[in-house]
Design a protein around this motif. Structure first.
Motif, PDB file in Angstrom:
ATOM      1  N   MET A   1      77.849  48.428   8.792  1.00  0.00           N
ATOM      2  CA  MET A   1      77.720  49.591   7.947  1.00  0.00           C
ATOM      3  C   MET A   1      78.517  49.370   6.677  1.00  0.00           C
ATOM      4  SD  MET A   1      78.343  53.362   9.132  1.00  0.00           S
ATOM      5  CE  MET A   1      78.692  54.723   8.157  1.00  0.00           C
ATOM      6  N   LEU A   2      77.960  49.739   5.556  1.00  0.00           N
ATOM      7  CA  LEU A   2      78.594  49.572   4.259  1.00  0.00           C
ATOM      8  C   LEU A   2      78.790  50.946   3.630  1.00  0.00           C
ATOM      9  CD1 LEU A   2      79.459  47.529   2.000  1.00  0.00           C
ATOM     10  CD2 LEU A   2      77.143  47.797   1.121  1.00  0.00           C
ATOM     11  N   SER A   3      80.021  51.226   3.215  1.00  0.00           N
ATOM     12  CA  SER A   3      80.287  52.455   2.477  1.00  0.00           C
ATOM     13  C   SER A   3      80.872  52.065   1.132  1.00  0.00           C
ATOM     14  CB  SER A   3      81.238  53.367   3.253  1.00  0.00           C
ATOM     15  OG  SER A   3      82.491  52.750   3.437  1.00  0.00           O
ATOM     16  N   HIS A   4      80.760  52.968   0.182  1.00  0.00           N
ATOM     17  CA  HIS A   4      81.306  52.672  -1.136  1.00  0.00           C
ATOM     18  C   HIS A   4      81.899  53.925  -1.769  1.00  0.00           C
ATOM     19  CE1 HIS A   4      77.332  54.189  -2.194  1.00  0.00           C
ATOM     20  NE2 HIS A   4      77.779  54.398  -3.426  1.00  0.00           N
ATOM     21  N   ALA A   5      82.872  53.701  -2.656  1.00  0.00           N
ATOM     22  CA  ALA A   5      83.535  54.784  -3.375  1.00  0.00           C
ATOM     23  C   ALA A   5      84.142  54.217  -4.643  1.00  0.00           C
ATOM     24  CB  ALA A   5      84.628  55.401  -2.506  1.00  0.00           C
ATOM     25  N   LEU A   6      84.390  55.074  -5.600  1.00  0.00           N
ATOM     26  CA  LEU A   6      85.110  54.678  -6.798  1.00  0.00           C
ATOM     27  C   LEU A   6      86.555  55.130  -6.650  1.00  0.00           C
ATOM     28  CD1 LEU A   6      82.589  55.503  -9.652  1.00  0.00           C
ATOM     29  CD2 LEU A   6      83.434  53.259  -8.999  1.00  0.00           C
ATOM     30  N   GLU A   7      87.483  54.181  -6.784  1.00  0.00           N
ATOM     31  CA  GLU A   7      88.915  54.477  -6.691  1.00  0.00           C
ATOM     32  C   GLU A   7      89.601  53.908  -7.925  1.00  0.00           C
ATOM     33  OE1 GLU A   7      90.939  53.395  -3.064  1.00  0.00           O
ATOM     34  OE2 GLU A   7      89.131  53.746  -1.889  1.00  0.00           O
ATOM     35  N   SER A   8      90.160  54.780  -8.728  1.00  0.00           N
ATOM     36  CA  SER A   8      90.902  54.362  -9.920  1.00  0.00           C
ATOM     37  C   SER A   8      90.082  53.436 -10.820  1.00  0.00           C
ATOM     38  CB  SER A   8      92.209  53.675  -9.518  1.00  0.00           C
ATOM     39  OG  SER A   8      92.995  54.511  -8.714  1.00  0.00           O
ATOM     40  N   GLY A   9      88.801  53.717 -10.940  1.00  0.00           N
ATOM     41  CA  GLY A   9      87.943  52.907 -11.790  1.00  0.00           C
ATOM     42  C   GLY A   9      87.490  51.595 -11.176  1.00  0.00           C
ATOM     43  N   VAL A  10      87.634  51.482  -9.862  1.00  0.00           N
ATOM     44  CA  VAL A  10      87.235  50.268  -9.138  1.00  0.00           C
ATOM     45  C   VAL A  10      86.211  50.659  -8.072  1.00  0.00           C
ATOM     46  CG1 VAL A  10      88.030  48.394  -7.650  1.00  0.00           C
ATOM     47  CG2 VAL A  10      89.486  49.194  -9.522  1.00  0.00           C
ATOM     48  N   LEU A  11      85.123  49.918  -8.005  1.00  0.00           N
ATOM     49  CA  LEU A  11      84.135  50.126  -6.950  1.00  0.00           C
ATOM     50  C   LEU A  11      84.658  49.478  -5.677  1.00  0.00           C
ATOM     51  CD1 LEU A  11      81.295  50.985  -5.965  1.00  0.00           C
ATOM     52  CD2 LEU A  11      80.475  48.741  -6.768  1.00  0.00           C
ATOM     53  N   VAL A  12      84.879  50.286  -4.643  1.00  0.00           N
ATOM     54  CA  VAL A  12      85.400  49.779  -3.376  1.00  0.00           C
ATOM     55  C   VAL A  12      84.271  49.849  -2.342  1.00  0.00           C
ATOM     56  CG1 VAL A  12      87.125  50.050  -1.562  1.00  0.00           C
ATOM     57  CG2 VAL A  12      87.725  50.555  -3.945  1.00  0.00           C
ATOM     58  N   LEU A  13      83.876  48.687  -1.863  1.00  0.00           N
ATOM     59  CA  LEU A  13      82.820  48.568  -0.854  1.00  0.00           C
ATOM     60  C   LEU A  13      83.475  48.177   0.463  1.00  0.00           C
ATOM     61  CD1 LEU A  13      80.618  46.371  -3.148  1.00  0.00           C
ATOM     62  CD2 LEU A  13      80.175  48.740  -2.614  1.00  0.00           C
ATOM     63  N   LEU A  26      72.840  42.902   3.795  1.00  0.00           N
ATOM     64  CA  LEU A  26      74.200  43.206   3.362  1.00  0.00           C
ATOM     65  C   LEU A  26      74.472  42.581   2.001  1.00  0.00           C
ATOM     66  CD1 LEU A  26      76.964  44.450   3.917  1.00  0.00           C
ATOM     67  CD2 LEU A  26      77.578  42.343   5.137  1.00  0.00           C
ATOM     68  N   ALA A  27      74.065  41.354   1.800  1.00  0.00           N
ATOM     69  CA  ALA A  27      74.235  40.694   0.503  1.00  0.00           C
ATOM     70  C   ALA A  27      73.490  41.467  -0.581  1.00  0.00           C
ATOM     71  CB  ALA A  27      73.749  39.248   0.570  1.00  0.00           C
ATOM     72  N   ALA A  28      72.289  41.900  -0.285  1.00  0.00           N
ATOM     73  CA  ALA A  28      71.493  42.654  -1.261  1.00  0.00           C
ATOM     74  C   ALA A  28      72.134  44.002  -1.567  1.00  0.00           C
ATOM     75  CB  ALA A  28      70.070  42.842  -0.747  1.00  0.00           C
ATOM     76  N   LEU A  29      72.612  44.691  -0.536  1.00  0.00           N
ATOM     77  CA  LEU A  29      73.259  45.992  -0.751  1.00  0.00           C
ATOM     78  C   LEU A  29      74.499  45.861  -1.627  1.00  0.00           C
ATOM     79  CD1 LEU A  29      73.021  47.572   2.819  1.00  0.00           C
ATOM     80  CD2 LEU A  29      71.905  48.403   0.735  1.00  0.00           C
ATOM     81  N   ILE A  30      75.324  44.875  -1.318  1.00  0.00           N
ATOM     82  CA  ILE A  30      76.548  44.663  -2.095  1.00  0.00           C
ATOM     83  C   ILE A  30      76.199  44.324  -3.539  1.00  0.00           C
ATOM     84  CG2 ILE A  30      78.543  43.141  -2.406  1.00  0.00           C
ATOM     85  CD1 ILE A  30      78.673  42.974   0.689  1.00  0.00           C
ATOM     86  N   SER A  31      75.307  43.380  -3.735  1.00  0.00           N
ATOM     87  CA  SER A  31      74.967  42.979  -5.104  1.00  0.00           C
ATOM     88  C   SER A  31      74.277  44.113  -5.869  1.00  0.00           C
ATOM     89  CB  SER A  31      74.127  41.705  -5.120  1.00  0.00           C
ATOM     90  OG  SER A  31      72.917  41.884  -4.447  1.00  0.00           O
ATOM     91  N   ASP A  32      73.453  44.898  -5.205  1.00  0.00           N
ATOM     92  CA  ASP A  32      72.809  46.031  -5.883  1.00  0.00           C
ATOM     93  C   ASP A  32      73.835  47.061  -6.342  1.00  0.00           C
ATOM     94  OD1 ASP A  32      70.335  44.866  -5.472  1.00  0.00           O
ATOM     95  OD2 ASP A  32      69.728  46.254  -3.870  1.00  0.00           O
ATOM     96  N   LEU A  33      74.801  47.375  -5.490  1.00  0.00           N
ATOM     97  CA  LEU A  33      75.835  48.333  -5.873  1.00  0.00           C
ATOM     98  C   LEU A  33      76.685  47.808  -7.027  1.00  0.00           C
ATOM     99  CD1 LEU A  33      76.854  49.637  -2.349  1.00  0.00           C
ATOM    100  CD2 LEU A  33      75.987  51.035  -4.245  1.00  0.00           C
ATOM    101  N   ILE A  34      76.995  46.537  -7.004  1.00  0.00           N
ATOM    102  CA  ILE A  34      77.772  45.948  -8.098  1.00  0.00           C
ATOM    103  C   ILE A  34      76.969  45.984  -9.397  1.00  0.00           C
ATOM    104  CG2 ILE A  34      78.787  43.805  -8.963  1.00  0.00           C
ATOM    105  CD1 ILE A  34      79.670  43.254  -6.048  1.00  0.00           C
ATOM    106  N   HIS A  35      75.671  45.688  -9.314  1.00  0.00           N
ATOM    107  CA  HIS A  35      74.818  45.741 -10.508  1.00  0.00           C
ATOM    108  C   HIS A  35      74.781  47.160 -11.088  1.00  0.00           C
ATOM    109  CE1 HIS A  35      73.199  41.732  -9.599  1.00  0.00           C
ATOM    110  NE2 HIS A  35      72.798  41.736 -10.855  1.00  0.00           N
TER     111      HIS A  35
END
Length: 114
Positions: A1-13, A26-35
Motif C-alpha cells: 500500500m502506498l500513501s502520500h502527503a505533503l510535509e513542509s513542501g516535501v512529497l512524502v510517499l 508500485l514503480a508507476a504509482l511512485i513515478s506518477d506522483l513525483i511527476h
C-alpha cells in the motif's frame, strides 16, 4: 500500500507493507506522483522489511523521474536495503539519496528545496 502527503513542501510517499500493488505498479504509482508534484522534492519512506522487488520498484521509479531533475530520496532503517539502493543508484549514475531516518530525509529535502 502506498500513501502520500505533503510535509513542509516535501512529497512524502510511504510504502506501508508488501501487500499493496504489484511491483511494476508500485514503480508507476511512485513515478506518477513525483511527476504530478514536480519540482517538489520527494522522499519515499520504507519500513524495516524491504523486499528486493520493492528495491527494484524504487530504482525503476527513480529511473523514470531522472529527467525531472527533482530530488528523490529514500528513507529506511534497513541497512541491507540502504546498501542495495545505494548500489543501484551508483550503477544507474547516481542521484538517489538514501537515508536511515525519515525525519532526516524530509529535513534534508526541505533544506535543499529552499
Amino acid at each position: 500500500m502506498l500513501s502520500h502527503a505533503l510535509e513542509s513542501g516535501v512529497l512524502v510517499l510511504t510504502v506501508e507493507d508488501d501487500s499493496g500493488p504489484r511491483d511494476e505498479d508500485l514503480a508507476a504509482l511512485i513515478s506518477d506522483l513525483i511527476h504530478v508534484h514536480a519540482p517538489t522534492p520527494a522522499v519515499v519512506v520504507l519500513g524495516r522489511a524491504v523486499t528486493g522487488a520493492v528495491i527494484e520498484a524504487i530504482a525503476e521509479a527513480h529511473h523514470r523521474c531522472r529527467h525531472l531533475r527533482t530530488l528523490m530520496s529514500v528513507a529506511t532503517p534497513s541497512a541491507p536495503a540502504r546498501r542495495a539502493l545505494q548500489g543501484r543508484a551508483t550503477a544507474d549514475g547516481g542521484g538517489l539519496v538514501v537515508h536511515a531516518r525519515a525525519d532526516t530525509a524530509i529535513a534534508t529535502a526541505c533544506a535543499t528545496a529552499a
